[in-house]
Design a protein around this motif. Structure first.
Motif, PDB file in Angstrom:
ATOM      1  N   CYS A  22       0.827  -1.223   0.000  1.00 13.47           N
ATOM      2  CA  CYS A  22       0.000   0.000   0.000  1.00 13.47           C
ATOM      3  C   CYS A  22       0.853   1.262   0.000  1.00 13.47           C
ATOM      4  N   LEU A  23       1.892   1.295   0.839  1.00 14.63           N
ATOM      5  CA  LEU A  23       2.754   2.481   0.868  1.00 14.63           C
ATOM      6  C   LEU A  23       3.534   2.628  -0.433  1.00 14.63           C
ATOM      7  N   LEU A  24       3.961   1.520  -1.007  1.00 17.05           N
ATOM      8  CA  LEU A  24       4.665   1.578  -2.283  1.00 17.05           C
ATOM      9  C   LEU A  24       3.762   2.158  -3.371  1.00 17.05           C
ATOM     10  N   ARG A  25       2.524   1.701  -3.414  1.00 15.64           N
ATOM     11  CA  ARG A  25       1.591   2.208  -4.422  1.00 15.64           C
ATOM     12  C   ARG A  25       1.237   3.674  -4.180  1.00 15.64           C
ATOM     13  N   LEU A  26       1.087   4.047  -2.923  1.00 12.38           N
ATOM     14  CA  LEU A  26       0.842   5.463  -2.621  1.00 12.38           C
ATOM     15  C   LEU A  26       2.039   6.313  -3.050  1.00 12.38           C
ATOM     16  N   ASN A  27       3.234   5.835  -2.763  1.00  6.57           N
ATOM     17  CA  ASN A  27       4.438   6.566  -3.133  1.00  6.57           C
ATOM     18  C   ASN A  27       4.527   6.767  -4.645  1.00  6.57           C
ATOM     19  N   GLY A  44      -2.874  10.557   0.793  1.00  4.63           N
ATOM     20  CA  GLY A  44      -1.914   9.653   1.431  1.00  4.63           C
ATOM     21  C   GLY A  44      -2.381   9.182   2.792  1.00  4.63           C
ATOM     22  N   VAL A  45      -2.929  10.098   3.580  1.00  2.00           N
ATOM     23  CA  VAL A  45      -3.441   9.736   4.908  1.00  2.00           C
ATOM     24  C   VAL A  45      -4.600   8.747   4.774  1.00  2.00           C
ATOM     25  N   LEU A  46      -5.532   9.033   3.878  1.00  2.00           N
ATOM     26  CA  LEU A  46      -6.674   8.138   3.690  1.00  2.00           C
ATOM     27  C   LEU A  46      -6.228   6.770   3.172  1.00  2.00           C
ATOM     28  N   GLY A  47      -5.260   6.754   2.285  1.00  2.00           N
ATOM     29  CA  GLY A  47      -4.736   5.479   1.788  1.00  2.00           C
ATOM     30  C   GLY A  47      -4.066   4.677   2.888  1.00  2.00           C
ATOM     31  N   ALA A  48      -3.298   5.354   3.725  1.00  2.00           N
ATOM     32  CA  ALA A  48      -2.633   4.661   4.838  1.00  2.00           C
ATOM     33  C   ALA A  48      -3.654   4.133   5.840  1.00  2.00           C
ATOM     34  N   MET A  49      -4.697   4.923   6.100  1.00  2.00           N
ATOM     35  CA  MET A  49      -5.740   4.457   7.017  1.00  2.00           C
ATOM     36  C   MET A  49      -6.468   3.238   6.453  1.00  2.00           C
ATOM     37  N   TRP A 125       5.719   3.351  10.877  1.00  2.00           N
ATOM     38  CA  TRP A 125       6.137   3.338   9.472  1.00  2.00           C
ATOM     39  C   TRP A 125       5.279   4.314   8.676  1.00  2.00           C
ATOM     40  N   THR A 126       3.983   4.312   8.927  1.00  2.00           N
ATOM     41  CA  THR A 126       3.080   5.244   8.258  1.00  2.00           C
ATOM     42  C   THR A 126       3.421   6.688   8.612  1.00  2.00           C
ATOM     43  N   ALA A 127       3.704   6.939   9.875  1.00  2.00           N
ATOM     44  CA  ALA A 127       4.057   8.297  10.290  1.00  2.00           C
ATOM     45  C   ALA A 127       5.316   8.769   9.565  1.00  2.00           C
ATOM     46  N   SER A 128       6.296   7.900   9.443  1.00  2.00           N
ATOM     47  CA  SER A 128       7.528   8.259   8.725  1.00  2.00           C
ATOM     48  C   SER A 128       7.249   8.536   7.257  1.00  2.00           C
TER      49      SER A 128
END
Length: 141
Positions: A22-27, A44-49, A125-128
């Motif tokens: 998920c973080l890779l795709r958001l990035n 990004g926040v909504l995707g991480a949530m 990790w999400t916060a970073s």
């Protein structure tokens, strides 16, 4: 006990892989969004949530299936045996809130501890990730 350990490891690895993907795709997606740059952070926040919610529901499903199996433990207290109650317990465990109205009994204790540790690591990790994204997009005028 070995089977419970393998199941616990599988659930944790699945959560980490989901989070990574998920973080890779958001990035990869955020720089290409055709929106005001500050809305990229909101996206990004909504995707991480959403990633965290999927991970929590994965743990909840593991609790539910392990309870239904019968001999791997249960959740005691204000617990009615539903998947929804497993999800509630999982959310409070993943976020390390732990209200205490539901508690694990038996081998589920191990998965509960691993979920709390996994949640702490993945939330950090999400916060970073979001900090780096904010540095990238908030500097743009």
């Amino acid at each position: 006990m070995l089977l419970v350990t393998l199941i616990n490891m599988l659930v944790v690895v699945a959560a980490v892989v989901i989070h990574y993907e998920c973080l890779l795709r958001l990035n990869n997606l955020l720089p290409h969004l055709k929106v005001w740059h500050r809305f990229r952070i909101v996206f990004g926040v909504l995707g991480a949530m959403a990633a965290h919610a999927i991970e929590v529901w994965g743990f909840a499903l593991a609790y539910f299936l392990m309870i239904k199996r019968g001999n791997w433990g249960t959740l005691a207290g204000n617990f009615d045996g539903t998947l929804t109650d497993c999800a509630y317990f999982s959310f409070t465990t993943f976020t390390t809130i732990g209200f205490g109205d539901i508690e694990p009994v038996g081998h589920l204790k191990y998965l509960t501890g691993l979920e709390a540790l996994t949640g702490l690591v993945l939330i950090t990790w999400t916060a970073s990730f979001l900090f780096l994204e904010m540095q990238r997009y908030w500097a743009i005028k």
